[in-house]
Write an enzyme that holds these catalytic residues in place. Structure first.
Site, short mmCIF file in Angstrom:
data_model
loop_
_atom_site.label_atom_id
_atom_site.label_comp_id
_atom_site.label_asym_id
_atom_site.label_seq_id
_atom_site.Cartn_x
_atom_site.Cartn_y
_atom_site.Cartn_z
NE ARG A 1 -4.40 -1.65 0.37
CZ ARG A 1 -4.43 -2.37 -0.47
NH1 ARG A 1 -3.72 -3.11 -1.64
NH2 ARG A 1 -5.68 -3.12 -0.40
CG HIS B 1 -3.67 -0.53 -7.13
ND1 HIS B 1 -3.66 0.71 -5.73
CD2 HIS B 1 -4.16 -1.30 -6.62
CE1 HIS B 1 -4.58 -0.49 -4.69
NE2 HIS B 1 -4.47 -1.60 -5.22
P1 NDP Z 1 -1.95 -12.11 4.07
O1 NDP Z 1 -2.76 -11.79 5.06
O2 NDP Z 1 -1.98 -13.36 3.31
O3 NDP Z 1 -0.18 -11.85 4.56
C1 NDP Z 1 0.42 -11.36 5.09
C2 NDP Z 1 2.01 -10.95 5.41
O4 NDP Z 1 2.17 -10.25 6.33
C3 NDP Z 1 1.90 -12.18 6.10
O5 NDP Z 1 3.10 -12.82 6.51
C4 NDP Z 1 2.49 -11.65 7.96
O6 NDP Z 1 2.84 -11.60 8.67
C5 NDP Z 1 2.98 -9.89 7.38
N1 NDP Z 1 3.28 -9.07 8.62
C6 NDP Z 1 2.09 -8.83 8.67
N2 NDP Z 1 2.19 -7.88 9.99
C7 NDP Z 1 3.87 -7.58 9.74
C8 NDP Z 1 4.68 -7.63 10.74
N3 NDP Z 1 4.21 -6.16 11.29
N4 NDP Z 1 5.61 -7.38 10.23
C9 NDP Z 1 6.11 -8.22 9.48
N5 NDP Z 1 4.85 -9.33 9.07
C10 NDP Z 1 4.07 -8.63 8.77
O7 NDP Z 1 -1.55 -10.86 2.87
P2 NDP Z 1 -1.91 -10.73 1.21
O8 NDP Z 1 -0.43 -12.24 1.13
O9 NDP Z 1 -3.18 -11.75 0.73
O10 NDP Z 1 -1.85 -9.64 0.83
C11 NDP Z 1 -0.72 -8.64 1.16
C12 NDP Z 1 -1.31 -7.30 0.83
O11 NDP Z 1 -0.71 -7.37 -0.32
C13 NDP Z 1 -2.56 -7.14 0.93
O12 NDP Z 1 -2.46 -6.58 2.47
C14 NDP Z 1 -2.69 -5.86 0.30
O13 NDP Z 1 -2.27 -4.61 0.77
C15 NDP Z 1 -1.89 -6.26 -0.75
N6 NDP Z 1 -1.96 -6.32 -2.22
C16 NDP Z 1 -1.83 -5.63 -3.27
C17 NDP Z 1 -2.57 -5.11 -4.81
C18 NDP Z 1 -2.01 -5.04 -5.50
O14 NDP Z 1 -2.50 -4.92 -6.79
N7 NDP Z 1 -0.89 -3.62 -5.68
C19 NDP Z 1 -3.07 -6.54 -4.71
C20 NDP Z 1 -3.30 -7.46 -3.46
C21 NDP Z 1 -3.27 -7.20 -2.26
P3 NDP Z 1 2.78 -13.69 9.76
O15 NDP Z 1 2.86 -15.06 8.17
O16 NDP Z 1 2.96 -13.55 10.46
O17 NDP Z 1 1.16 -13.60 9.62
C1 OXD Z 2 -6.16 -5.39 -3.11
C2 OXD Z 2 -5.76 -4.78 -3.98
O1 OXD Z 2 -6.05 -5.76 -1.99
O2 OXD Z 2 -6.00 -5.28 -5.05
O3 OXD Z 2 -6.32 -6.49 -3.98
O4 OXD Z 2 -4.75 -4.21 -3.92
#
Ligand code: NDP
Ligand code: OXD
Length: 307
Positions: A222, A270
């Site tokens: 983000r 995005h």
């Molecule tokens: P998940 O919830 O599956 O994974 C999140 C990961 O982040 C986990 O491994 C988690 O750790 C880690 N994490 C969270 N907080 C922390 C922290 N404080 N310190 C270290 N690691 C942390 O999310 P997704 O993989 O499904 O999606 C990730 C993000 O990608 C979304 O939230 C969104 O913002 C972004 N996104 C962007 C898109 C785009 O088009 N640009 C499209 C889709 C998503 P743990 O394993 O320990 O819980």
């Molecule tokens: C998502 C994105 O969070 O598209 O799926 O950013």
């Protein structure tokens, strides 16, 4: 009872017929035609509609149309309402492809060749050593793990950083604030795939960049993960060699934002990945059934954790 669909980015013509096919007999309403607000029991949303969710007094659950949920402003949503994020094979595939493409662009030095061409320079460079080209992924969840697998399949050594300790095959794993510096040490590319939470806001900052030496940044998490001015300074100082940014504080950024014209920044609007209605509607429909039955949803968000 009815299901409300609202999104400023997802095409209802793609989503609603498929969703309806998975939910025969259910009433699906497309905002702003919400009918009796008290009859809406599940809302399928990218963001909250302009008037918020307060009038939906029978609401049991929100299904996010994104993998991220920060855009839903959950602080204003009762903790009694279940919230699920989107997990979809199409979303993971697109993200893996985007991050591989951005990494290869740097590994094969296309960024340098693009700049050289613009100034009429023929600048031959020997290929780099792939085995020493370590890529670090901040966030090794659904998407981070898919990206890690794709990079590893292409021969890149991969590190991952998570909140809690994890073991992922083929990935050197690091966890928590105490292991962040070790994770960053010597990386050639840093990919941010964290969810936006209180802990991760502004995490891509001068302190983190100071641990890098000529690395590249790919931010697909983000916009608010990044301190924009710190990125510009890190590029000037050579801590970073370039950045690929898919997400921004405001989308699009203002016309006078320095990123637009920065020679070392590649911006995409995005588009790294999006849920594919052909596959995602089955998952969303399953979650609607679960929510209506009062059962836990798939991929439910831990409201205290924020993701
Ligand atoms: P998940 O919830 O599956 O994974 C999140 C990961 O982040 C986990 O491994 C988690 O750790 C880690 N994490 C969270 N907080 C922390 C922290 N404080 N310190 C270290 N690691 C942390 O999310 P997704 O993989 O499904 O999606 C990730 C993000 O990608 C979304 O939230 C969104 O913002 C972004 N996104 C962007 C898109 C785009 O088009 N640009 C499209 C889709 C998503 P743990 O394993 O320990 O819980
Ligand atoms: C998502 C994105 O969070 O598209 O799926 O950013």
């Amino acid at each position: 009872m009815s299901i409300l669909f609202y999104s400023t980015i997802d095409d209802p013509a793609e989503w609603l017929p498929r969703l309806q096919a998975h939910l025969p007999g259910e009433t699906i309403r497309l905002w702003p035609d919400i009918g009796d607000p008290a009859a809406v029991d599940v809302a399928v949303l990218w963001t909250q509609p302009p008037e918020g969710l307060g009038a939906l007094t029978g609401l049991k659950a929100v299904q996010s149309l994104g993998a991220g949920v920060n855009q839903l402003s959950l602080g204003t949503v009762s903790p009694a309402i279940r919230v699920a994020r989107l997990v979809d094979p199409g979303l993971s595939d697109d993200m893996a492809e985007y991050c591989l493409l951005a990494t290869l662009r740097y590994f094969r030095r296309f960024d340098l060749h693009e700049r050289a061409q613009r100034v009429g320079e023929w600048s031959f460079r020997l290929p780099q050593d792939r085995a020493g080209y370590e890529v670090g992924i901040m966030g090794l969840g659904t998407l981070g793990a898919a990206v890690a697998a794709r990079l590893a399949a292409n021969g890149f050594p991969v590190r991952g950083w998570t909140r809690l300790p994890r073991e992922v095959e083929g990935v050197r794993c690091f966890a928590g604030a105490t292991e962040l510096d070790a994770f960053l040490d010597g990386l050639k590319v840093v990919i941010c795939l964290l969810p936006l939470t209180a802990e991760t806001t502004s995490i891509l900052n001068a302190r983190l960049f100071a641990r890098l030496d000529g690395a590249y940044l790919i931010n697909v998490g983000r916009g608010a993960h990044l301190v924009d001015d710190d990125l510009v300074q890190a590029l000037e100082a050579g801590r970073l060699a370039g950045a690929t940014l898919d997400v921004f504080h405001s989308e699009p950024p203002p016309a006078d934002h320095p990123f637009w014209s920065h020679s070392h920044i590649l911006m995409t609007p995005h588009v790294a990945s999006a849920g594919d209605p052909a596959t995602a509607t089955a998952i969303v429909a399953e979650n609607i059934h679960r929510a209506q039955a009062g059962a836990p949803m798939l991929y439910e968000v831990d409201r205290a954790r924020g993701y």
